[in-house]
Motif scaffolding. Structure first.
Motif, PDB file in Angstrom:
ATOM      1  N   ASN A 121       0.854  -1.048   0.050  1.00  0.00           N
ATOM      2  CA  ASN A 121       0.052   0.136  -0.146  1.00  0.00           C
ATOM      3  C   ASN A 121       0.953   1.281  -0.025  1.00  0.00           C
ATOM      4  O   ASN A 121       0.427   2.331  -0.765  1.00  0.00           O
ATOM      5  CB  ASN A 121      -0.857  -0.086   1.285  1.00  0.00           C
ATOM      6  N   ARG A 122       1.861   1.166   0.670  1.00  0.00           N
ATOM      7  CA  ARG A 122       2.794   2.481   0.602  1.00  0.00           C
ATOM      8  C   ARG A 122       3.330   2.610  -0.608  1.00  0.00           C
ATOM      9  O   ARG A 122       3.575   3.763  -1.192  1.00  0.00           O
ATOM     10  CB  ARG A 122       4.059   2.120   1.666  1.00  0.00           C
ATOM     11  N   GLU A 123       3.925   1.437  -1.187  1.00  0.00           N
ATOM     12  CA  GLU A 123       4.279   1.693  -2.596  1.00  0.00           C
ATOM     13  C   GLU A 123       3.391   2.254  -3.563  1.00  0.00           C
ATOM     14  O   GLU A 123       3.695   2.941  -4.523  1.00  0.00           O
ATOM     15  CB  GLU A 123       4.909   0.357  -2.861  1.00  0.00           C
ATOM     16  N   LEU A 124       2.164   1.527  -3.574  1.00  0.00           N
ATOM     17  CA  LEU A 124       0.924   2.302  -4.351  1.00  0.00           C
ATOM     18  C   LEU A 124       0.704   3.664  -3.956  1.00  0.00           C
ATOM     19  O   LEU A 124       0.522   4.609  -5.187  1.00  0.00           O
ATOM     20  CB  LEU A 124      -0.279   1.325  -3.963  1.00  0.00           C
ATOM     21  N   ALA A 125       0.953   4.274  -2.842  1.00  0.00           N
ATOM     22  CA  ALA A 125       0.550   5.611  -2.521  1.00  0.00           C
ATOM     23  C   ALA A 125       1.564   6.480  -3.196  1.00  0.00           C
ATOM     24  O   ALA A 125       1.260   7.539  -3.572  1.00  0.00           O
ATOM     25  CB  ALA A 125       0.587   5.777  -0.959  1.00  0.00           C
ATOM     26  N   CYS A 126       3.074   5.957  -3.072  1.00  0.00           N
ATOM     27  CA  CYS A 126       3.966   6.611  -3.822  1.00  0.00           C
ATOM     28  C   CYS A 126       3.904   6.918  -5.380  1.00  0.00           C
ATOM     29  O   CYS A 126       4.072   7.813  -6.083  1.00  0.00           O
ATOM     30  CB  CYS A 126       5.460   5.621  -3.585  1.00  0.00           C
ATOM     31  N   LEU A 127       3.398   5.692  -5.982  1.00  0.00           N
ATOM     32  CA  LEU A 127       2.930   5.372  -7.479  1.00  0.00           C
ATOM     33  C   LEU A 127       1.739   6.457  -7.826  1.00  0.00           C
ATOM     34  O   LEU A 127       1.983   7.217  -8.957  1.00  0.00           O
ATOM     35  CB  LEU A 127       2.614   4.230  -7.758  1.00  0.00           C
ATOM     36  N   LYS A 128       0.806   6.494  -6.906  1.00  0.00           N
ATOM     37  CA  LYS A 128      -0.277   7.369  -7.108  1.00  0.00           C
ATOM     38  C   LYS A 128       0.133   8.911  -7.150  1.00  0.00           C
ATOM     39  O   LYS A 128      -0.257   9.701  -7.805  1.00  0.00           O
ATOM     40  CB  LYS A 128      -1.069   7.158  -5.940  1.00  0.00           C
ATOM     41  N   HIS A 129       0.934   9.147  -6.168  1.00  0.00           N
ATOM     42  CA  HIS A 129       1.339  10.470  -5.985  1.00  0.00           C
ATOM     43  C   HIS A 129       2.303  11.101  -7.168  1.00  0.00           C
ATOM     44  O   HIS A 129       1.990  12.068  -7.699  1.00  0.00           O
ATOM     45  CB  HIS A 129       2.332  10.860  -4.797  1.00  0.00           C
ATOM     46  N   MET A 130       2.995   9.927  -7.589  1.00  0.00           N
ATOM     47  CA  MET A 130       3.894  10.236  -8.722  1.00  0.00           C
ATOM     48  C   MET A 130       3.139  10.595 -10.059  1.00  0.00           C
ATOM     49  O   MET A 130       3.523  11.447 -10.936  1.00  0.00           O
ATOM     50  CB  MET A 130       4.801   9.016  -9.277  1.00  0.00           C
ATOM     51  N   PHE A 131       2.207   9.745 -10.289  1.00  0.00           N
ATOM     52  CA  PHE A 131       1.274  10.062 -11.536  1.00  0.00           C
ATOM     53  C   PHE A 131       0.409  11.520 -11.400  1.00  0.00           C
ATOM     54  O   PHE A 131       0.145  12.075 -12.417  1.00  0.00           O
ATOM     55  CB  PHE A 131       0.249   8.768 -11.558  1.00  0.00           C
ATOM     56  N   ASN A 132      -0.022  11.808 -10.106  1.00  0.00           N
ATOM     57  CA  ASN A 132      -0.289  13.306 -10.023  1.00  0.00           C
ATOM     58  C   ASN A 132       0.510  14.162 -10.623  1.00  0.00           C
ATOM     59  O   ASN A 132      -0.049  15.451 -11.075  1.00  0.00           O
ATOM     60  CB  ASN A 132      -0.957  13.365  -8.560  1.00  0.00           C
ATOM     61  N   MET A 133       1.602  13.903 -10.005  1.00  0.00           N
ATOM     62  CA  MET A 133       2.742  14.935 -10.412  1.00  0.00           C
ATOM     63  C   MET A 133       2.974  14.994 -11.983  1.00  0.00           C
ATOM     64  O   MET A 133       3.004  15.947 -12.734  1.00  0.00           O
ATOM     65  CB  MET A 133       3.964  14.777  -9.773  1.00  0.00           C
ATOM     66  N   ALA A 134       2.737  13.638 -12.625  1.00  0.00           N
ATOM     67  CA  ALA A 134       2.899  13.390 -14.147  1.00  0.00           C
ATOM     68  C   ALA A 134       1.993  14.302 -14.703  1.00  0.00           C
ATOM     69  O   ALA A 134       2.003  14.942 -15.821  1.00  0.00           O
ATOM     70  CB  ALA A 134       3.055  12.057 -14.370  1.00  0.00           C
ATOM     71  N   ILE A 135       0.887  14.173 -14.444  1.00  0.00           N
ATOM     72  CA  ILE A 135      -0.504  14.909 -15.036  1.00  0.00           C
ATOM     73  C   ILE A 135      -0.250  16.436 -14.785  1.00  0.00           C
ATOM     74  O   ILE A 135      -0.568  17.122 -15.704  1.00  0.00           O
ATOM     75  CB  ILE A 135      -1.778  14.479 -14.045  1.00  0.00           C
TER      76      ILE A 135
END
Length: 343
Positions: A121-135
């Motif tokens: 879950n912590r890794e998915l949270a990191c990935l989610k934030h990374m995609f938010n910044m990518a957008i």
């Protein structure tokens, strides 16, 4: 529109509709220049109504840009770096725009076989934030992580020391470890808070410790009991440096994993982590009669929900106190007490 540097941090300085905006970027000059170009592009596209075209980029390339950015402001930058390294075998070589929910679900299931649900879950949270910044920066249109459900976590583990175990552990600690453990047991401070503790945050006159940078980015005041007061007073005589707990090189500790494990082994204590010292502090407070709100404030919990895990200890302790009355009554009135079956 310009780019400037203050200390180690780069900032964007520009105007939108007559309003001046200064935006912190981070320590990376490359990222700062990209941000400047992107902002200029936004202005041009708005002026000439040009549709936004997403820039294609590989996962590992954007991961570097993202990490450069979070190092400037995010406390979890170090753990984010670890999370992204763990994702590399699954996403390296893929364009960011081609990573869909199914690919992330596959990663989630395979990764679960290697680590606990909370870690995934912590890794998915990191990935989610990374995609938010990518957008935000024009590298992606959607965030595929939003369509992926997190694992249900079991955070109910509550291991704490008995009074006998506390004494045994303190006795088994190496000299450098003993004051650290005593502080943890008597303040409930997190490991990072203890290692980051500076003398300027200790008020011997009022017998308080101020935590400036907690996990929730909120400060709190912890009162010192007599034991902590004496331990820190002795520590002050041994160490005049900025940080309270330092190694032989004068640098603040970052971990005591090995010495703590050795102390546990010598004390004969099993299934116990450093973080459980915090649980022990909270459990002792509740069983001594402290109310949950006070415990919440001392622990620095953001929500009372986190603190409620200790509430059953209060009920258990009350039951033990009531049971003492039964024993007391038996002695006072004799043992010929009427039972329920006799009524």
């Amino acid at each position: 529109m310009s780019l400037y540097k203050r200390g180690e941090i780069y900032y964007l300085d520009y105007y939108v509709d007559g309003k001046r905006i200064r935006r912190r970027i981070g320590k990376s000059k490359t990222l700062a220049q990209k941000a400047l170009e992107a902002r200029k592009g936004d202005v041009i596209r708005r002026e000439y109504k040009i549709p936004l075209k997403k820039e294609k980029i590989l996962f590992e390339e954007f991961a570097k840009i993202y990490l450069d950015y979070v190092k400037g402001y995010k406390k979890s930058a170090r753990s984010d770096g670890t999370s992204l390294r763990n994702m590399m075998p699954y996403f390296k070589g893929k364009k960011l725009e081609t990573i869909h929910p199914f690919a992330i679900e596959t990663f989630k299931i395979k990764r679960r076989k290697e680590v606990k649900p909370a870690s995934v879950n912590r890794e998915l949270a990191c990935l989610k934030h990374m995609f938010n910044m990518a957008i935000k920066w024009g590298y992606a249109e959607k965030n595929p992580v939003r369509e992926v459900k997190l694992f249900k976590e079991n955070n109910e583990r509550l291991r704490y020391l008995s009074a006998e175990e506390e004494d045994a552990l303190i006795e088994a600690c190496a000299p450098h470890l003993r004051p650290i453990v005593i502080v943890a047991l008597n303040t409930g401070m997190r490991k990072g808070e203890i290692f980051g503790l500076q003398w300027k945050l200790v008020d011997f006159r009022n017998r308080t410790i101020r935590i400036e940078k907690s996990k929730n980015n909120e400060s709190r005041i912890i009162p010192m009991n007599e034991l902590i007061f004496e331990v820190l007073r002795k520590q002050r005589k041994l160490n005049k440096k900025e940080y309270i707990f330092v190694n032989k090189n004068g640098k603040p500790y970052t971990d005591v994993k090995h010495s703590f494990a050795s102390a546990l082994k010598r004390a004969g204590i099993r299934d116990f982590r450093f973080h459980d010292l915090r649980h022990t502090f909270a459990s002792n407070l509740v069983m001594s009669g402290a109310d949950i709100v006070t415990v919440k404030e001392l622990l620095g919990h953001k929500s009372i929900k986190m603190t409620m895990r200790y509430s059953h200890l209060s009920q258990q302790h009350k039951k033990e106190i009531v049971e003492r009355l039964t024993k007391k009554g038996g002695k006072k009135y004799g043992h010929n007490m009427v039972t329920i079956n006799e009524l």
